[in-house]
Each structure stands twice: as structure tokens, then as C-alpha cells.
Design a protein around this motif. Sequence first.
Motif, PDB file in Angstrom:
ATOM      1  N   UNK A   1       0.262  21.034 -15.120  1.00  0.00           N
ATOM      2  CA  UNK A   1       0.844  22.358 -14.881  1.00  0.00           C
ATOM      3  C   UNK A   1       1.684  22.809 -16.071  1.00  0.00           C
ATOM      4  N   UNK A   2       2.495  21.873 -16.613  1.00  0.00           N
ATOM      5  CA  UNK A   2       3.305  22.223 -17.790  1.00  0.00           C
ATOM      6  C   UNK A   2       2.411  22.574 -18.973  1.00  0.00           C
ATOM      7  N   UNK A   3       1.320  21.769 -19.121  1.00  0.00           N
ATOM      8  CA  UNK A   3       0.387  22.080 -20.207  1.00  0.00           C
ATOM      9  C   UNK A   3      -0.245  23.453 -20.016  1.00  0.00           C
ATOM     10  N   UNK A   4      -0.661  23.724 -18.757  1.00  0.00           N
ATOM     11  CA  UNK A   4      -1.229  25.046 -18.481  1.00  0.00           C
ATOM     12  C   UNK A   4      -0.204  26.142 -18.718  1.00  0.00           C
ATOM     13  N   UNK A   5       1.038  25.881 -18.256  1.00  0.00           N
ATOM     14  CA  UNK A   5       2.071  26.884 -18.489  1.00  0.00           C
ATOM     15  C   UNK A   5       2.327  27.081 -19.976  1.00  0.00           C
TER      16      UNK A   5
ATOM     17  N   UNK B   1      -2.753  27.703  -3.057  1.00  0.00           N
ATOM     18  CA  UNK B   1      -3.344  26.975  -1.936  1.00  0.00           C
ATOM     19  C   UNK B   1      -4.408  25.990  -2.407  1.00  0.00           C
ATOM     20  N   UNK B   2      -5.263  26.442  -3.343  1.00  0.00           N
ATOM     21  CA  UNK B   2      -6.302  25.549  -3.864  1.00  0.00           C
ATOM     22  C   UNK B   2      -5.688  24.374  -4.614  1.00  0.00           C
ATOM     23  N   UNK B   3      -4.587  24.638  -5.360  1.00  0.00           N
ATOM     24  CA  UNK B   3      -3.922  23.553  -6.067  1.00  0.00           C
ATOM     25  C   UNK B   3      -3.362  22.530  -5.080  1.00  0.00           C
ATOM     26  N   UNK B   4      -2.747  23.034  -4.003  1.00  0.00           N
ATOM     27  CA  UNK B   4      -2.249  22.110  -2.970  1.00  0.00           C
ATOM     28  C   UNK B   4      -3.396  21.323  -2.347  1.00  0.00           C
ATOM     29  N   UNK B   5      -4.533  22.018  -2.119  1.00  0.00           N
ATOM     30  CA  UNK B   5      -5.689  21.331  -1.536  1.00  0.00           C
ATOM     31  C   UNK B   5      -6.199  20.244  -2.468  1.00  0.00           C
ATOM     32  N   UNK B   6      -6.295  20.566  -3.785  1.00  0.00           N
ATOM     33  CA  UNK B   6      -6.782  19.577  -4.758  1.00  0.00           C
ATOM     34  C   UNK B   6      -5.811  18.404  -4.852  1.00  0.00           C
ATOM     35  N   UNK B   7      -4.502  18.706  -4.800  1.00  0.00           N
ATOM     36  CA  UNK B   7      -3.520  17.627  -4.864  1.00  0.00           C
ATOM     37  C   UNK B   7      -3.561  16.749  -3.624  1.00  0.00           C
TER      38      UNK B   7
ATOM     39  N   UNK C   1       0.829  -1.211   0.000  1.00  0.00           N
ATOM     40  CA  UNK C   1       0.000   0.000   0.000  1.00  0.00           C
ATOM     41  C   UNK C   1       0.863   1.259   0.000  1.00  0.00           C
ATOM     42  N   UNK C   2       1.930   1.225   0.816  1.00  0.00           N
ATOM     43  CA  UNK C   2       2.846   2.375   0.807  1.00  0.00           C
ATOM     44  C   UNK C   2       3.466   2.565  -0.569  1.00  0.00           C
ATOM     45  N   UNK C   3       3.868   1.409  -1.157  1.00  0.00           N
ATOM     46  CA  UNK C   3       4.448   1.494  -2.496  1.00  0.00           C
ATOM     47  C   UNK C   3       3.422   1.995  -3.505  1.00  0.00           C
ATOM     48  N   UNK C   4       2.182   1.444  -3.390  1.00  0.00           N
ATOM     49  CA  UNK C   4       1.128   1.900  -4.299  1.00  0.00           C
ATOM     50  C   UNK C   4       0.803   3.372  -4.071  1.00  0.00           C
ATOM     51  N   UNK C   5       0.774   3.741  -2.761  1.00  0.00           N
ATOM     52  CA  UNK C   5       0.509   5.154  -2.461  1.00  0.00           C
ATOM     53  C   UNK C   5       1.620   6.036  -3.007  1.00  0.00           C
ATOM     54  N   UNK C   6       2.863   5.531  -2.870  1.00  0.00           N
ATOM     55  CA  UNK C   6       3.988   6.300  -3.411  1.00  0.00           C
ATOM     56  C   UNK C   6       3.880   6.412  -4.932  1.00  0.00           C
TER      57      UNK C   6
ATOM     58  N   UNK D   1       2.498   9.241  -9.601  1.00  0.00           N
ATOM     59  CA  UNK D   1       1.691   9.389 -10.815  1.00  0.00           C
ATOM     60  C   UNK D   1       0.865  10.668 -10.768  1.00  0.00           C
ATOM     61  N   UNK D   2       0.264  10.912  -9.576  1.00  0.00           N
ATOM     62  CA  UNK D   2      -0.545  12.131  -9.449  1.00  0.00           C
ATOM     63  C   UNK D   2       0.312  13.376  -9.627  1.00  0.00           C
ATOM     64  N   UNK D   3       1.507  13.332  -9.023  1.00  0.00           N
ATOM     65  CA  UNK D   3       2.411  14.475  -9.196  1.00  0.00           C
ATOM     66  C   UNK D   3       2.815  14.637 -10.654  1.00  0.00           C
ATOM     67  N   UNK D   4       3.057  13.473 -11.310  1.00  0.00           N
ATOM     68  CA  UNK D   4       3.413  13.559 -12.731  1.00  0.00           C
ATOM     69  C   UNK D   4       2.259  14.128 -13.548  1.00  0.00           C
TER      70      UNK D   4
END
Length: 714
Positions: A162-166, A437-443, A143-148, A153-156
Motif C-alpha cells: 500500500x505504501x509503495x502504491x501510495x 472492499x476488494x482489498x479487504x477480501x484479498x487480505x 498455529x495461533x502464533x504462526x497465524x498471528x 507479515x501479510x499486513x506488513x
Amino acid sequence: MSFVLGVQAKQLRSEKLRDLVYRKEGEDPKANQRTAFVELTYVADAGEGAGAGTLVFRRSILRGGEGRFQVNDEYVSKDDYHKQLESINILSKVRNFLVFQGDVEATAQRQGKDLTAFFEQISGSDAYKPEYEQLAAEKASREDNARYLFTKKRNAINEKRRVSQQKEEADEYRRFEAQRNDLQREFYLFRLHGIARQLEDTDASRRKAVGDKGQVQAELNKHQQGLEAADRERAQAHLHAQQADKALVAAKANLDRLNPERVAARSRYNFLVQRVQELQENKHKDETKQDKLQKQVEVLRGERERLEAEERELDERAVELERRFTPDQQREFAKVRAETERLTAASGDGVRQLDHQIRAIAAERAQVELEQREYGARKTFLEARLAEIGEAEAAAQAARRRSSDTSQQRASELARVKGAFEGRAEEKEQLQAERSQLMDTVQDIAATERQLARERELVQVCSSLAGAIPGVRGRVVDLCRPAQKRLHVAVNVALGKYLDAVIVDKSETARACVRYLKERMLPPMTFLPLADLRTAAIDPRLSELVRGERASRLALTCVSFDERFARAFEFLLGDVVVADTMADGRRLAFGEVRDAGLSCKIVTLAGEAIAKNGNLSVNSDATREGATRFDLSDVDATRARMEAIDRRLVELHQQESAAGADLAGLQDEVRRAEAKSSEAEAKLKWCQGQHADKSGELANVAAALERVVPAGPG
């Protein structure tokens, strides 16, 4: 029975197996060499299957005090012996085959993990504990590995988004920059066109001014020529006057040669003629005096004629008397005549001196009148020049006021534009900070698209119910809000299955909602009728206990809701206490609450729960940080807010681009207005200096004009 069924020696009131072998009274246990065994035969029933058969269990104690285990006359290990017993549902560790003294009381006193471990021993699940712990550790690791991996994946994905938006923002920025450059190019071309038009107008004005200057110069030359002609005429008139004076002097000389009375009359006549000429030259100043002098001239002319007549008569009488005189009388007459001529000659010299004085005074008077005319002309010129300078000064003051007003207006407008620009920059920073802040909250919200789709579906169904059936108030998760973010997990666990429950006014409304769901084949939902809920008042002793604990609080105080729905939330959370940690919850549940004879449900901030009966439970899905139902309900609102912030940021960027051109234009206009104001100020100072100089010169001319007063005739 206990011995043959594998019960340990210490549970059989002895420390060693040798103590269980019979010995004589007073015999040393170490010297006892007897052996002992107990054998148990188990005959399986016909319904237990063919594989069961007959089992013979035998447990022996050897001379050395060692124990041996046999099954069907075969030596086996202790673990295999217990496994054979377990195969026929005999659990030695929990002693489920006999009830020992005190077991019932000990079992009743078991609590928490001890009771759970006892049940696991009875059920046989403790045999799987090592495997369970191993699998649980492996599961946690995976689970830790999957969460990682999921976080990675979520960060990617977020980084890709973010890169697309930029990239989109960069493309949009380049597009807006190109548009801005085009607008600036058009603006500068328009300004250059305006400057070219101004240059053309200025050139036309210059040519017109040159033409007007030529006309004025021609008129000035014409007037100069007229002035020169007038000077020449004046010189000729002066020459003629001098010639007339010479002729008059010659005539006077000729007249002097006549007799004294005639010479005196002629001198008088010449003086009067000169006076008449002087009065004629100044007739615009003294016409009345000229008329009087003309009359005097006529009278004198008559007197001259009379004197001439008398002179002729005297001459005739003298001739006649000469004829009658005796020689003595003639000598006497000659003597008297010589005396008379001498007296007449003396009188003639005095007359000539007076005549010279009169001519000198007349010349001086003419010079003074010339100076007076020149001073008068200079005064008129200075007055006209002062009037022009006054008009120029008034125009310069008006231009300075206009330039100053324009400069102040442009400065205020520039300050306003700068203030708006700074306000937009500050708003942009605030929006970017809020967006971060909202982006951090959504992430941080660990929700899948399936959960979000389920949440949207429930929101839509609840909205449909509220629109179709009166008395539907909304879901529990929508009608309450945890007081703090750290309470999300605890409140989420405390509400549990009632999070999606719909609060309605009464039971009839709930039944109508159920029919509505069935008719449209929608998933079932739970309804809480406010009028029919049975709620018990909170025990004040529980409130007092919780109030005295810093790490605990009533669940009702952890959420905010409308007082109209207080009955529903008292039903849901009236007997729930939120503790900070499990240690605080256990101390409260198994200590103070039990001592006071109360019962309540304990929920920790990490989502661990202690039921009223003391059972512990943890729901891994409900205790995940960022995955509570409150977080899910905020996802759409958060994303909508982020979209609104993005739109506003685009608008601010457009406004900043437009305001940049306006700011540059206003700065140029302010500089031009300040330059015009400085120019008008310099021109005003020059006009004031010229006005002061010309005023002083005019005062000097006026003083000189007052000093220069022509002498009156005679």
C-alpha cells in the motif's frame, strides 16, 4: 482371571477388595482377617523374542483390605503392573482378554465419542491422550502464533504494498501536477498572448478611429466654414436687400413728389416688384403663382406706360388748355386741381400705410420661414438621430441576445462540466469504496502463492480440455456458487475431493480426457459423466425433517448452478445436509434422522462433518475461513477487478485535472459573457431612454412646425 489382570473391584460385583476374600456365613466382613492372592504365569512364545521370557503376575489382598501387585515376585505400583500387562497386549481397562456378560450389547450401543474412546482404549492410544492433548495445545498455540505472525507479515506486506502504491500514486500525482502546471502555464501564456493580440487590435482600431475622427472633424470644420460663409453671404444679401429697400423708399419718395397718378402707379409698381421679389425667393414653393404675378407685373407695366402716356397727353392737353383758359376758368382749374391734389395726397397716405403693413407682414413672414427652416432642420436632425438611435438600439438588442445566448450556452456547458465533474467524483468514491472492499477480501483470503499457482494450472488444464475435446463442461468449483459467503466453508467440505472434478457429457468424453492428460503427462483428474451418473432421488422424509429445522438446510439449496448440471450436483450433494452448529448436526443425525431410519451426511458451517456411519471428522485445511476453493477461484478475478479499478481511477484523476482547467476557463467565460450581457443591457436601456427623449422632442418640433405656417402673399 479378572482380578489378577487388574480389573477394578466395582466391576467384579463388589465395592471393596475385602469383599472378595472368602468368609464364613454370618461372619462380619470387618472381622475377616484372611488374605488372598491370585497368581498368573505368562510364558512367551519363541517367536515373541528373547526379551519376553516368563512373567509371573500376582495380585494380593492383605488383612486390612489393601491390594498389592507383584511381577516376578517384585512389588510394583498399579500403573507399572498395568504397563507390564499391556506389554503382552492385555488391556485391563477395556477387558480385551475376557468377554463379560452384556459387553457385546454395551459395545453395540456405543456411539460418537463414547465409541471413539472405546476404540482408543482397545487400541491403546488413550495412553497417549495427555501427551496428545499437550502437543495439540502446543500445536494450536504455535498455529495461533504462526497465524498471528503470518497475519502480521501479510499486513506488513500489504502495508508495504500500500505504501509503495501510495508512493507511486504520489509520484504519479506529482508528475501529473507538474504536467498540469505546465499546461496551465501554457494556457495562461496563450491567454496572455491572446490578450496582447486583442490589445494590439484594439490599439489599431483606436488609431483608425482617431484618424477617422480627425477626418470627420476636418469635414465638420469644412462644412462649418461653408455654413459660416453662407451665413455671411446671407447677411450681405440681407444688407443689400435693406439697401435696395432704402433705395426703393428713396425712389418712392422721389416718385411721391410727382403727380398723384404717377405716384399711385409707382406705388403699385413697387408693391408688385416686392411681390415679385418675394415670389422669386419662394419660387421653389410657388413657381406657378410667380409666373402669374410676373404676367400681372408685365400687364401693370403696360398699364403704367399707358398711364404715363395718358399723363403726358393730359399734361400736354393741360398746357394747351391753360393757354385757352380764361382767368375765371384758370381759377376754377386751379381750384379743381388743388382738390384733386388733396384727394391724391389722401390716397397716397393710405397707400403708404398699406405699404408699411405689407413690409411688416413680409418681415414677419420671413421670420416665420426662418423658424420653419430651423424647425425643419431640427426635425431632420432628430429623425436622423432617431434612426441612429434605432440602429444602436437594434445593435444593442442583438448584442444582448448574443451575450445572453452565449451566457446561457456557457452556463449550460458549465453545468454539464460540473455535472460530469460531480459524476466522476461520485464514481471515484464508489470505485474507491469497491477497491477497499476488494482489498479487504484479498487480505482475508489466506492462500499461498503455491495454492494460487495450482489453481491457475487447473484452470488452464480445464480450458485446454474444453478447447480440445467436445463435451467438457468445466470443473465443479467453477460451475457452482454458494448462495452466501458464510456457506463457503460448508459447501467446500461437502464437495470435498470432487471440487476439482470435471463434468463431461458421457463416459467416452471422460476417457478421451484421460488419454489427453496421459499424452501430455499432466496430473490426473476426476471426471463426472452426466449420462452415466447413478443418483438416487432425495428421500421426501429427509426433506420434511430439514424443512422443519430452522438451523438446517439441504446442501442442494445452498448452491446455485445451471440446471443442465443438476444430475451431477444431485450425485454430489443429494444426501448432504448443512447445519449451523455441531450441536444442531448431532441432534439431527443421532436423533430425528436415526429415529426415521434415514442416513445422511451432516456438514456444519464451521466445516465439521458427521458421516453417515456417525464418525466425526474435521479437515483443518478445508475449514479455514478465506482459504476455500471458491475463495481461491475468486482471487484472480478480484485482482483483475482491482487493476481495472486502479486504471479507471487514474483515468478519472486525469479527467479531473483536465476538467479543472476547463471548469476555470468556462467560469471565466461565463463571467465575461454575463458582463457583456449587463453592458449590452445598460446600453439598450440608454438607447431606449434616448429614443424616448428624442421621440418626445421630435413630437414637439413637429407640433411647433405645424403651428408655424407662413402667411401667403397679398
